[in-house]
Design an enzyme around this catalytic site. Sequence first.
Site, PDB file in Angstrom:
ATOM      1  N   LEU A   1      12.886 -11.264  10.636  1.00 27.39           N
ATOM      2  CA  LEU A   1      12.514 -12.616  11.021  1.00 27.39           C
ATOM      3  C   LEU A   1      12.142 -12.532  12.494  1.00 27.39           C
ATOM      4  O   LEU A   1      12.949 -12.107  13.314  1.00 27.39           O
ATOM      5  CB  LEU A   1      13.676 -13.588  10.794  1.00 27.39           C
ATOM      6  CG  LEU A   1      13.371 -15.085  10.880  1.00 27.39           C
ATOM      7  CD1 LEU A   1      12.306 -15.499   9.871  1.00 27.39           C
ATOM      8  CD2 LEU A   1      14.636 -15.909  10.685  1.00 27.39           C
ATOM      9  N   ASP A   2      10.920 -12.904  12.823  1.00 32.10           N
ATOM     10  CA  ASP A   2      10.413 -12.718  14.179  1.00 32.10           C
ATOM     11  C   ASP A   2      11.275 -13.432  15.214  1.00 32.10           C
ATOM     12  O   ASP A   2      11.960 -14.419  14.915  1.00 32.10           O
ATOM     13  CB  ASP A   2       8.976 -13.232  14.285  1.00 32.10           C
ATOM     14  CG  ASP A   2       8.016 -12.415  13.430  1.00 32.10           C
ATOM     15  OD1 ASP A   2       8.208 -11.189  13.342  1.00 32.10           O
ATOM     16  OD2 ASP A   2       7.090 -13.007  12.856  1.00 32.10           O
ATOM     17  N   ARG A   3      11.209 -12.927  16.430  1.00 38.33           N
ATOM     18  CA  ARG A   3      11.980 -13.508  17.532  1.00 38.33           C
ATOM     19  C   ARG A   3      11.692 -14.995  17.703  1.00 38.33           C
ATOM     20  O   ARG A   3      12.594 -15.785  17.993  1.00 38.33           O
ATOM     21  CB  ARG A   3      11.643 -12.739  18.821  1.00 38.33           C
ATOM     22  CG  ARG A   3      12.376 -13.230  20.056  1.00 38.33           C
ATOM     23  CD  ARG A   3      11.911 -12.464  21.279  1.00 38.33           C
ATOM     24  NE  ARG A   3      12.531 -12.958  22.493  1.00 38.33           N
ATOM     25  CZ  ARG A   3      12.189 -12.559  23.718  1.00 38.33           C
ATOM     26  NH1 ARG A   3      11.231 -11.663  23.872  1.00 38.33           N
ATOM     27  NH2 ARG A   3      12.793 -13.063  24.774  1.00 38.33           N
TER      28      ARG A   3
ATOM     29  N   SER B   1      10.803 -17.073  15.430  1.00 39.26           N
ATOM     30  CA  SER B   1      11.074 -17.818  14.201  1.00 39.26           C
ATOM     31  C   SER B   1      12.579 -18.014  14.060  1.00 39.26           C
ATOM     32  O   SER B   1      13.375 -17.296  14.664  1.00 39.26           O
ATOM     33  CB  SER B   1      10.523 -17.078  12.982  1.00 39.26           C
ATOM     34  OG  SER B   1       9.119 -16.926  13.087  1.00 39.26           O
TER      35      SER B   1
END
Length: 201
Positions: A61-63, A65
């Site tokens: 999960l992207d930073r 997000s």
Amino acid sequence: MPATPRRPAAKRRVAKAPPATPRLLLLNKPFDVLTQFNDEGGRATLKDYVDVPGVYPAGRLDRDSEGLLLLTNDGRLQARIADPKHKLPKTYWVQVEGEPSDEQLQRLRAGVELSDGPTLPAECRRLEPPLLWARHPPVRFRKQVPTAWLELVIREGRNRQVRRMTAAVGLPTLRLVRVRIGPWGLAELQPGQWREVPAAL
């Protein structure tokens, strides 16, 4: 003639035995936190929120997000969750810039052409903002530009896929919250909180 030296036999890979006690954690990852346990740059990581030894993220999960992240100590379960071939549905709440038209929503449902090929069809519907504010206080506001919230369900795991999909139809993503992966959902978890569930899929 000298004997030809024999090549050493290739080592057979031995499957790692499952842990004696498989564990599965559901974490509500806050915004601006890296999906890893260490960072030489001193940025916030999972270590700041999860103090359980031996668990690792199943997927990413992207930073920038937020939302549901699964962690487990079971390599086989981790692979089943993260492997796109299992096509676990992932549900996102997405704040986009602009007012989505029916045509834009239909394009998201039908699949979007991206630089690495077309996406699979997705489920997409509008959400009412009050449903989100109660559980997820806003990270940022857009005073001069209208925004809307969408619920988007995809069954792939491409890099930054949801952001790329909404951008492709003219609706840049401002905020992204993952609320469900397969059978697991955030429920009442607040940002930074986690809970343990049975380690099975």
